[in-house]
Scaffold this motif. Structure first.
Motif, PDB file in Angstrom:
ATOM      1  N   ASP A 171      96.697 -55.856  60.881  1.00  0.00           N
ATOM      2  CA  ASP A 171      95.261 -55.660  60.747  1.00  0.00           C
ATOM      3  C   ASP A 171      94.991 -55.620  59.250  1.00  0.00           C
ATOM      4  OD1 ASP A 171      92.649 -55.331  61.493  1.00  0.00           O
ATOM      5  OD2 ASP A 171      92.967 -53.532  62.668  1.00  0.00           O
ATOM      6  N   GLY A 172      93.791 -55.267  58.849  1.00  0.00           N
ATOM      7  CA  GLY A 172      93.512 -55.104  57.436  1.00  0.00           C
ATOM      8  C   GLY A 172      92.380 -55.966  56.934  1.00  0.00           C
ATOM      9  N   GLU A 173      92.324 -56.137  55.629  1.00  0.00           N
ATOM     10  CA  GLU A 173      91.156 -56.715  54.981  1.00  0.00           C
ATOM     11  C   GLU A 173      91.533 -57.738  53.914  1.00  0.00           C
ATOM     12  OE1 GLU A 173      88.373 -52.682  55.172  1.00  0.00           O
ATOM     13  OE2 GLU A 173      89.424 -53.176  53.309  1.00  0.00           O
ATOM     14  N   VAL A 174      90.599 -58.651  53.683  1.00  0.00           N
ATOM     15  CA  VAL A 174      90.629 -59.514  52.507  1.00  0.00           C
ATOM     16  C   VAL A 174      89.708 -58.879  51.472  1.00  0.00           C
ATOM     17  CG1 VAL A 174      90.112 -61.791  51.561  1.00  0.00           C
ATOM     18  CG2 VAL A 174      91.017 -61.575  53.892  1.00  0.00           C
ATOM     19  N   ALA A 183      87.313 -57.591  57.093  1.00  0.00           N
ATOM     20  CA  ALA A 183      88.458 -57.649  57.999  1.00  0.00           C
ATOM     21  C   ALA A 183      88.936 -59.095  58.086  1.00  0.00           C
ATOM     22  CB  ALA A 183      88.066 -57.130  59.375  1.00  0.00           C
ATOM     23  N   TRP A 184      90.232 -59.308  57.886  1.00  0.00           N
ATOM     24  CA  TRP A 184      90.714 -60.692  57.815  1.00  0.00           C
ATOM     25  C   TRP A 184      90.537 -61.417  59.149  1.00  0.00           C
ATOM     26  CZ3 TRP A 184      94.564 -62.675  60.858  1.00  0.00           C
ATOM     27  CH2 TRP A 184      95.494 -61.808  61.428  1.00  0.00           C
ATOM     28  N   LYS A 185      90.650 -60.705  60.252  1.00  0.00           N
ATOM     29  CA  LYS A 185      90.462 -61.339  61.553  1.00  0.00           C
ATOM     30  C   LYS A 185      89.006 -61.776  61.734  1.00  0.00           C
ATOM     31  CE  LYS A 185      94.169 -58.725  63.805  1.00  0.00           C
ATOM     32  NZ  LYS A 185      94.496 -57.686  64.817  1.00  0.00           N
ATOM     33  N   GLU A 186      88.075 -60.947  61.273  1.00  0.00           N
ATOM     34  CA  GLU A 186      86.659 -61.287  61.384  1.00  0.00           C
ATOM     35  C   GLU A 186      86.320 -62.489  60.507  1.00  0.00           C
ATOM     36  OE1 GLU A 186      82.257 -59.212  60.688  1.00  0.00           O
ATOM     37  OE2 GLU A 186      84.089 -58.072  60.309  1.00  0.00           O
TER      38      GLU A 186
END
Length: 226
Positions: A171-174, A183-186
């Motif tokens: 999970d996590g962020e750019v 959020a990298w997935k978003e």
């Protein structure tokens, strides 16, 4: 100067401020934290935060009885911070994760480094690595920070995360050069969505829905500055 997930170490006066505003049931935990020399984590600022202050927080290990964490949110003066670093590099946390994650995470870290990308970690994995206390549970995610400096790095990083997420709970962020994080997935899903799709961008001071193109433009600014 500061960004979400930064690590800060406090002066004696800073710790006095933290204790003065903390709930009574948190004091024994905070004293343990202070004696061990562990850092606080920078969090998103409240609306009334003064320019001379920084918002920080502490998350204690999950309680055995219910898995909940005691969290202490506070603010200190900038002068109360004696040292600051960015979020913990992933390579510094590999020994803190369950054995079944290590090989895959090490491979991800190596592939990212080979592409010129540095990955950092926050959340449960980072706290376990920093404190040696038990934070990571079977249902935990591995919260990563990707800080690209070009569109090519962004796309390479997203592809790496997506590929390794098939075997790891990533999970996590750019985090973009101006400090906003998504959020990298978003963000990856937005690239596959209709034009005009917006993503939730978190900055130190505010949260807003923005178009991905607005964030990518900050990468182009870095390219021209270089």
């Amino acid at each position: 100067m500061f960004a979400r997930h930064d690590l800060v170490w406090l002066t004696h006066r800073g710790w006095d401020r933290v204790r003065a505003g903390a709930p009574q049931d948190a004091l024994v935990h905070l004293d343990t934290w202070r004696e061990a020399g562990w850092p606080a984590v920078v969090r998103r600022a409240e609306m009334d935060l003064a320019a001379s202050e920084v918002a920080i927080g502490f998350a204690m290990p999950p309680r055995a009885v219910d898995g909940n964490k005691l969290r202490v949110a506070c603010r200190v003066e900038l002068s109360d911070v004696k040292r600051r670093t960015r979020a913990l590099p992933l390579v510094g946390a590999l020994d803190a994760v369950p054995v079944e994650w290590r090989e895959g995470l090490a491979r991800l870290e190596q592939e990212a480094a080979g592409a010129g990308l540095g990955l950092a970690v926050y959340g449960s994995v980072a706290l376990e690595a920093l404190t040696g206390q038990h934070y990571v549970r079977p249902e935990s995610d591995i919260d990563l920070l990707l800080r690209p400096l070009s569109r090519a790095q962004l796309m390479t990083g997203l592809a790496l995360l997506a590929a390794h997420a098939q075997a790891l709970p990533l999970d996590g962020e750019v985090v973009f050069p101006d400090g906003r994080a998504v959020a990298w997935k978003e963000l990856r899903a937005a690239f596959d969505s209709a034009a005009g799709t917006r993503v939730l961008a978190k900055a130190l001071e505010r949260v807003a829905l923005v178009k991905p193109e607005e964030l990518i433009a900050t990468l182009e600014d870095v390219k021209w500055l270089n």
